[in-house]
Design a protein around this motif. Structure first.
Motif, PDB file in Angstrom:
ATOM      1  N   ASP A 251       3.165   2.452  -6.940  1.00  0.00           N
ATOM      2  CA  ASP A 251       2.897   3.471  -5.733  1.00  0.00           C
ATOM      3  C   ASP A 251       1.686   3.355  -4.563  1.00  0.00           C
ATOM      4  OD1 ASP A 251       4.626   4.814  -7.254  1.00  0.00           O
ATOM      5  OD2 ASP A 251       3.445   5.487  -8.572  1.00  0.00           O
ATOM      6  N   ALA A 252       0.817   2.043  -5.458  1.00  0.00           N
ATOM      7  CA  ALA A 252      -0.148   2.108  -4.633  1.00  0.00           C
ATOM      8  C   ALA A 252       0.255   1.242  -3.600  1.00  0.00           C
ATOM      9  CB  ALA A 252      -1.524   0.932  -5.124  1.00  0.00           C
ATOM     10  N   ALA A 253       1.051   0.117  -3.163  1.00  0.00           N
ATOM     11  CA  ALA A 253       1.585  -0.156  -2.877  1.00  0.00           C
ATOM     12  C   ALA A 253       2.386   0.526  -1.470  1.00  0.00           C
ATOM     13  CB  ALA A 253       2.009  -1.486  -2.494  1.00  0.00           C
ATOM     14  N   LEU A 254       2.996   1.530  -2.005  1.00  0.00           N
ATOM     15  CA  LEU A 254       4.797   2.217  -1.265  1.00  0.00           C
ATOM     16  C   LEU A 254       3.237   3.235   0.122  1.00  0.00           C
ATOM     17  CD1 LEU A 254       6.452   3.530  -3.257  1.00  0.00           C
ATOM     18  CD2 LEU A 254       6.801   1.827  -1.579  1.00  0.00           C
ATOM     19  N   SER A 255       1.863   4.163  -0.896  1.00  0.00           N
ATOM     20  CA  SER A 255       0.864   4.381  -0.418  1.00  0.00           C
ATOM     21  C   SER A 255       0.217   3.353   1.005  1.00  0.00           C
ATOM     22  CB  SER A 255       0.130   4.706  -1.293  1.00  0.00           C
ATOM     23  OG  SER A 255      -1.113   5.688  -0.565  1.00  0.00           O
ATOM     24  N   LEU A 256      -0.072   2.542   0.580  1.00  0.00           N
ATOM     25  CA  LEU A 256      -0.892   1.579   1.214  1.00  0.00           C
ATOM     26  C   LEU A 256      -0.063   1.023   2.429  1.00  0.00           C
ATOM     27  CD1 LEU A 256      -3.086  -0.562  -1.411  1.00  0.00           C
ATOM     28  CD2 LEU A 256      -3.936   1.130   0.825  1.00  0.00           C
ATOM     29  N   ILE A 257       1.633   1.122   2.890  1.00  0.00           N
ATOM     30  CA  ILE A 257       2.863   0.609   3.586  1.00  0.00           C
ATOM     31  C   ILE A 257       2.187   2.455   4.711  1.00  0.00           C
ATOM     32  CG2 ILE A 257       5.102   0.250   3.938  1.00  0.00           C
ATOM     33  CD1 ILE A 257       4.446  -1.498   1.275  1.00  0.00           C
TER      34      ILE A 257
ATOM     35  N   PHE B  46      -2.817  -4.325   4.541  1.00  0.00           N
ATOM     36  CA  PHE B  46      -3.746  -3.875   3.213  1.00  0.00           C
ATOM     37  C   PHE B  46      -3.964  -5.297   2.600  1.00  0.00           C
ATOM     38  CE2 PHE B  46       0.566  -2.967   1.977  1.00  0.00           C
ATOM     39  CZ  PHE B  46       0.550  -3.716   0.510  1.00  0.00           C
ATOM     40  N   THR B  47      -4.908  -5.551   1.220  1.00  0.00           N
ATOM     41  CA  THR B  47      -4.542  -6.525   0.434  1.00  0.00           C
ATOM     42  C   THR B  47      -3.928  -6.388  -1.283  1.00  0.00           C
ATOM     43  OG1 THR B  47      -7.064  -6.555  -0.070  1.00  0.00           O
ATOM     44  CG2 THR B  47      -6.895  -7.480   1.982  1.00  0.00           C
ATOM     45  N   LEU B  48      -4.108  -7.093  -1.693  1.00  0.00           N
ATOM     46  CA  LEU B  48      -3.481  -6.857  -3.788  1.00  0.00           C
ATOM     47  C   LEU B  48      -5.085  -6.809  -4.236  1.00  0.00           C
ATOM     48  CD1 LEU B  48      -1.779 -10.172  -4.425  1.00  0.00           C
ATOM     49  CD2 LEU B  48      -1.275  -7.622  -4.144  1.00  0.00           C
ATOM     50  N   SER B  49      -5.899  -6.378  -3.574  1.00  0.00           N
ATOM     51  CA  SER B  49      -7.019  -6.272  -3.718  1.00  0.00           C
ATOM     52  C   SER B  49      -7.079  -4.695  -3.248  1.00  0.00           C
ATOM     53  CB  SER B  49      -8.578  -7.005  -2.880  1.00  0.00           C
ATOM     54  OG  SER B  49      -8.420  -7.995  -4.046  1.00  0.00           O
ATOM     55  N   GLU B  50      -6.713  -4.604  -2.331  1.00  0.00           N
ATOM     56  CA  GLU B  50      -6.699  -2.856  -2.184  1.00  0.00           C
ATOM     57  C   GLU B  50      -5.632  -2.029  -2.853  1.00  0.00           C
ATOM     58  OE1 GLU B  50      -7.431  -2.223   2.519  1.00  0.00           O
ATOM     59  OE2 GLU B  50      -6.698  -4.110   2.876  1.00  0.00           O
TER      60      GLU B  50
ATOM     61  N   ILE C   5       5.495  -6.655  -1.662  1.00  0.00           N
ATOM     62  CA  ILE C   5       6.243  -5.715  -1.050  1.00  0.00           C
ATOM     63  C   ILE C   5       7.222  -6.393  -0.925  1.00  0.00           C
ATOM     64  CG2 ILE C   5       6.499  -5.483   1.839  1.00  0.00           C
ATOM     65  CD1 ILE C   5       3.710  -6.676   2.191  1.00  0.00           C
ATOM     66  N   ALA C   6       8.328  -7.359  -0.952  1.00  0.00           N
ATOM     67  CA  ALA C   6       9.498  -7.443  -1.497  1.00  0.00           C
ATOM     68  C   ALA C   6      10.293  -7.201  -2.638  1.00  0.00           C
ATOM     69  CB  ALA C   6       9.578  -9.245  -1.868  1.00  0.00           C
ATOM     70  N   GLU C   7       9.389  -6.747  -3.468  1.00  0.00           N
ATOM     71  CA  GLU C   7       9.873  -5.445  -4.679  1.00  0.00           C
ATOM     72  C   GLU C   7       9.971  -4.547  -4.571  1.00  0.00           C
ATOM     73  OE1 GLU C   7      10.767  -4.247  -8.367  1.00  0.00           O
ATOM     74  OE2 GLU C   7      10.766  -6.388  -7.429  1.00  0.00           O
TER      75      GLU C   7
ATOM     76  N   GLY D 173       7.368   4.529   2.776  1.00  0.00           N
ATOM     77  CA  GLY D 173       6.854   3.399   1.749  1.00  0.00           C
ATOM     78  C   GLY D 173       8.116   2.551   1.468  1.00  0.00           C
ATOM     79  N   HIS D 174       9.642   2.641   1.441  1.00  0.00           N
ATOM     80  CA  HIS D 174      10.054   1.783   1.180  1.00  0.00           C
ATOM     81  C   HIS D 174      11.287   1.263   2.412  1.00  0.00           C
ATOM     82  CE1 HIS D 174       9.949   3.295  -3.467  1.00  0.00           C
ATOM     83  NE2 HIS D 174      10.536   2.042  -3.446  1.00  0.00           N
ATOM     84  N   TYR D 175      11.403   2.497   2.934  1.00  0.00           N
ATOM     85  CA  TYR D 175      12.121   1.672   4.314  1.00  0.00           C
ATOM     86  C   TYR D 175      11.156   0.961   5.108  1.00  0.00           C
ATOM     87  CZ  TYR D 175      14.612   2.803   8.497  1.00  0.00           C
ATOM     88  OH  TYR D 175      14.880   1.864  10.261  1.00  0.00           O
ATOM     89  N   ILE D 176       9.782   0.844   5.173  1.00  0.00           N
ATOM     90  CA  ILE D 176       9.146   0.056   6.210  1.00  0.00           C
ATOM     91  C   ILE D 176       8.949  -1.184   5.357  1.00  0.00           C
ATOM     92  CG2 ILE D 176       7.225  -0.298   6.914  1.00  0.00           C
ATOM     93  CD1 ILE D 176       6.612   2.364   7.503  1.00  0.00           C
ATOM     94  N   ALA D 177       8.790  -1.060   3.766  1.00  0.00           N
ATOM     95  CA  ALA D 177       9.572  -2.833   3.336  1.00  0.00           C
ATOM     96  C   ALA D 177      10.518  -2.771   3.457  1.00  0.00           C
ATOM     97  CB  ALA D 177       8.928  -2.422   1.771  1.00  0.00           C
ATOM     98  N   MET D 178      11.694  -2.530   3.008  1.00  0.00           N
ATOM     99  CA  MET D 178      12.924  -2.815   3.577  1.00  0.00           C
ATOM    100  C   MET D 178      13.516  -3.589   4.975  1.00  0.00           C
ATOM    101  SD  MET D 178      14.654   0.010   1.385  1.00  0.00           S
ATOM    102  CE  MET D 178      16.561   0.447   2.269  1.00  0.00           C
TER     103      MET D 178
END
Length: 203
Positions: free
Chosen positions: A17-23, A31-35, A58-60, A104-109
């Motif tokens: 959820d955090a990664a999707l928000s940051l993406i 962003f970094t993993l720390s963020e 991001i791959a996940e 967020g998912h779309y960008i990662a994909m």
């Protein structure tokens, strides 16, 4: 937000959820993993128990996105039955709906430069989503004489590219001004393509 360390009850989903928000906010490389850890309320060390780096996270996100995307495409395809034309057009609209609902998912994909072959699970999820559109194209192309029939993979790739272009230019980034809603642009574009193949009557 207090740190919850290694004992966070649902760490993987909190990180996702955090990664999707940051993406969405900063892009896949912004962003970094720390963020992500900070946003999820856990220590950076906890993140590395699940992911070796940002790209793995991001791959996940991409894998999760393709699973959701495939489910939505399948639902659209099934809802259009028994009409091959309605099923095909529904999958195109599903693409646009997914991009809007899950940016967020779309960008990662599609915008992260992460290869769909990074993991077997990601490759399988992406292939399943692609197969739904190819199935819809194959069904519809049966109405074209064999000597004029394009391969289903080419047929579906054209529509995928058209859908992606409408999303990128007019539905998500608002990078191009258009007097028409994205849905109308996509529907008319698909209509022109299908008329060219003789699948729907000329106006």
């Amino acid at each position: 937000m207090p740190k919850r360390g290694y004992h966070h009850g649902n760490l993987r989903q909190a990180l996702m959820d955090a990664a999707l928000s940051l993406i969405e906010e900063k892009g896949p490389t912004g962003f970094t993993l720390s963020e992500a850890a900070k946003k999820a309320g856990v220590t950076p060390a906890a993140v590395y128990r699940h992911y070796d780096g940002r790209e793995d996270l991001i791959a996940e996100a991409a894998r999760q996105g393709f699973e959701m995307f495939a489910d939505l495409m399948q639902y659209a395809y099934d809802k259009g039955q028994p009409s091959a034309l309605a099923a095909f057009e529904a999958t195109g609209r599903a693409y646009l709906a997914f991009a809007r609902r899950h940016p967020g998912h779309y960008i990662a994909m599609f915008e992260s430069s992460i290869s769909v072959n990074r993991t077997p699970e990601l490759a399988a999820a992406a292939a399943r989503a692609k197969s739904v559109l190819e199935k819809a194209a194959a069904d519809l192309s049966q109405h074209i004489p064999p000597e004029k029939r394009p391969p289903a993979s080419m047929f579906s790739a054209h529509i995928w590219a058209m859908s992606h272009g409408v999303v990128e230019l007019f539905a998500r980034n608002n990078g191009g001004a258009s007097p028409f809603p994205p849905e109308d642009l996509l529907e008319s574009g698909i209509g022109i393509y299908l008329r060219g193949l003789g699948l729907i009557e000329q106006d």
